[in-house]
Write an enzyme that holds these catalytic residues in place. Structure first.
Site, PDB file in Angstrom:
ATOM      1  N   ALA A  73       0.908  -1.327   0.008  1.00  0.00           N
ATOM      2  CA  ALA A  73      -0.030   0.018   0.101  1.00  0.00           C
ATOM      3  C   ALA A  73       0.945   1.170  -0.326  1.00  0.00           C
ATOM      4  CB  ALA A  73      -1.067   0.037   1.160  1.00  0.00           C
ATOM      5  N   SER A 200      -3.059  -3.720   0.691  1.00  0.00           N
ATOM      6  CA  SER A 200      -2.124  -4.397   0.912  1.00  0.00           C
ATOM      7  C   SER A 200      -2.253  -5.706   1.329  1.00  0.00           C
ATOM      8  CB  SER A 200      -1.325  -3.403   2.167  1.00  0.00           C
ATOM      9  OG  SER A 200      -0.350  -4.196   2.744  1.00  0.00           O
ATOM     10  N   THR A 238       9.150  -7.347 -13.307  1.00  0.00           N
ATOM     11  CA  THR A 238       8.325  -8.845 -13.319  1.00  0.00           C
ATOM     12  C   THR A 238       7.668  -8.963 -12.004  1.00  0.00           C
ATOM     13  OG1 THR A 238      10.342  -9.762 -14.494  1.00  0.00           O
ATOM     14  CG2 THR A 238       9.119 -11.266 -13.233  1.00  0.00           C
ATOM     15  N   CYS A 324       5.078   2.780  13.313  1.00  0.00           N
ATOM     16  CA  CYS A 324       6.306   3.613  13.202  1.00  0.00           C
ATOM     17  C   CYS A 324       6.684   4.589  14.059  1.00  0.00           C
ATOM     18  CB  CYS A 324       6.190   4.167  11.510  1.00  0.00           C
ATOM     19  SG  CYS A 324       4.343   3.905  10.907  1.00  0.00           S
TER      20      CYS A 324
HETATM   21  C1  LIG Z   1      -0.060  -0.554   6.581  1.00  0.00           C
HETATM   22  C2  LIG Z   1      -0.629   0.387   5.874  1.00  0.00           C
HETATM   23  C3  LIG Z   1      -0.115   1.194   4.837  1.00  0.00           C
HETATM   24  C4  LIG Z   1       1.176   0.534   4.300  1.00  0.00           C
HETATM   25  O1  LIG Z   1       1.072  -0.747   3.661  1.00  0.00           O
HETATM   26  P1  LIG Z   1       2.418  -1.689   3.345  1.00  0.00           P
HETATM   27  O2  LIG Z   1       1.763  -2.694   2.202  1.00  0.00           O
HETATM   28  O3  LIG Z   1       2.994  -1.874   4.455  1.00  0.00           O
HETATM   29  O4  LIG Z   1       3.113  -0.712   2.375  1.00  0.00           O
HETATM   30  C5  LIG Z   1      -0.650   2.062   4.095  1.00  0.00           C
HETATM   31  N1  LIG Z   1      -1.763   2.598   4.585  1.00  0.00           N
HETATM   32  C6  LIG Z   1      -2.531   1.988   5.788  1.00  0.00           C
HETATM   33  C7  LIG Z   1      -3.896   2.627   5.985  1.00  0.00           C
HETATM   34  C8  LIG Z   1      -1.956   1.038   6.221  1.00  0.00           C
HETATM   35  O5  LIG Z   1      -2.447   0.653   7.236  1.00  0.00           O
END
Ligand SMILES: *Cc1c(COP(=O)(O)O)cnc(C)c1O
Length: 402
Positions: A73, A200, A238, A324
């Site tokens: 995501a 994601s 890829t 984070c």
């Molecule tokens: C976890 C998350 C992301 C990031 O997703 P990844 O696949 O870990 O890069 C982005 N937005 C929200 C709301 C999330 O919870």
């Protein structure tokens, strides 16, 4: 005692069925889906196509090729925002809210450095978008609105269909980050007029390192990655075939779970909220009381340091905010943005429920919280004062009641 995982907003375990589905694609069906001259390539290509269909079905996309695979995501959000803005005139603007995931907020900062504009729409104390302010923030330079479906810290669900209606009315594109909402809410890009939507896999019992961006047909994005023109030229490279196949399987399961798992999680959520509110005083539920993710509970336990409480609730794997920001000792920016004072934000815990959690876990958690919050408060002179009704202005407790 084994750790009880309750941090499902950070990530989820790969479902055993998903893992089973992925395994043959590492060394048996290992072909490159772009190799069209032999059966290895065709097998991989068919599997990718099937996964695209599974994901398209989960989000209500009309065509499977509206699903572009990415690394997650974070990349999908980058591609949506930069991809739209960089196709637009210099000085173009987008509108978002300050409680978005860092993958949106940091992308906005980067775009601002390049001379594009970002406007932050007002939110209320539950984290919901102020639709009147949203419409007022639209300028002739605005090309895009990006507002998440649900928040990863406080679980608040946004009025996405209403936001999309405003975007349509003003001829703007609408992007939404559905990383937390996917598998928890009935998503439908066609019904809700969504142009771009980020997903994601690892937030919905799929593997890490794979995600998708739904791009409504007719929309062209400026690519972040140039290469062989994969993913309709918008994301070269890829494909991670085992990851994509696993993501597809996870999407299929998530769609079936909407009818059973989501009501189960909602009941657990309500039990946990009621249990905390009935057993402890000076607690505050953060986020919207009802329009929230089925698996999200976020509480401030006044006079108790969040990190200490997490350590004290030993068998449970919990988070004191977003993963984070918990590395630094800063309190959560999301809580700050909805007006929770710093003193309370430091006392906050996020509970992220998931498939492995049971009613027994909730019972044990409530008991543990009651015991540990009470014990930790025994060391707090402020708590004694609050109990006696002494006005503890410095704590700003009265600042923020829903
Ligand atoms: C976890 C998350 C992301 C990031 O997703 P990844 O696949 O870990 O890069 C982005 N937005 C929200 C709301 C999330 O919870």
């Amino acid at each position: 005692m084994n750790t009880i995982y309750m941090d499902h907003h950070a990530t989820t375990p790969v479902d055993p069925v998903v893992l089973e589905t992925m395994l043959p694609f590492f060394n048996q069906h290992f072909g490159n889906p772009s190799s069209t001259t032999h059966e290895y390539g065709h097998t991989a290509n068919r599997a990718v196509h099937h996964a695209r269909q599974q994901i398209a079905k989960l989000v209500g996309a009309e065509q499977s090729d509206e699903i572009l695979f990415t690394s997650g995501a974070t990349e999908s959000n980058n591609l949506a925002l930069k991809g739209v803005i960089k196709k637009s005139k210099p000085g173009s603007r987008l509108i978002t809210i300050a409680t978005e995931h860092k993958a949106i907020l940091d992308t906005c900062k980067a775009l601002e450095k390049e001379g594009y504009g970002v406007d932050y729409c007002k939110i209320d104390s539950s984290g919901k978008t102020d639709l009147v302010d949203l419409e007022q923030k639209i300028t002739p330079q605005t090309v895009l609105i990006s507002i998440q479906i649900a928040n990863s810290e406080i679980g608040t669900i946004q009025p996405v269909a209403d936001i999309a209606r405003i975007a349509k009315k003003h001829d703007l594109l609408f992007h939404t980050d559905a990383a937390q909402a996917c598998g928890k809410l009935d998503l439908n890009v066609s019904r809700d007029n969504i142009d771009l939507l980020s997903l994601s896999a690892h937030k919905m019992y799929g593997p890490k390192g794979v995600g998708a961006l739904y791009v409504k047909q007719g929309i062209r994005l400026y690519p972040l990655i140039h290469g062989g023109g994969h993913e309709r030229g918008m994301r070269s490279g890829t494909l991670n075939v085992p990851g994509v196949v696993g993501f597809g399987a996870a999407a299929e399961i998530a769609r079936q779970d909407l009818l059973t798992e989501v009501p189960r999680l909602t009941a657990l959520r309500e039990k946990l909220i009621a249990g905390i509110q009935n057993r402890l005083d000076f607690v505050q539920l953060n986020g919207h009381p009802t329009d929230r993710l089925a698996n999200n509970v976020n509480f401030s336990f006044a006079f108790v340091e969040g990190e200490s409480l997490i350590l004290a609730c030993k068998p449970f794997a919990l988070s004191s905010g977003s993963a984070c920001t918990s590395a630094s000792l800063q309190s959560s920016y999301v809580l700050k943005e909805i007006g929770v004072p710093d003193s309370l934000a430091h006392c906050s815990i996020r509970f992220g429920l998931g498939k492995s959690n049971t009613e027994e876990h909730i019972d044990l958690l409530i008991q543990t919280l009651e015991k540990q919050v009470t014990r930790l408060r025994e060391m707090s002179p402020l708590y004694d004062m609050a109990k006696e009704g002494i006005d503890i202005d410095s704590f700003q407790w009265s600042d923020h009641h829903h």
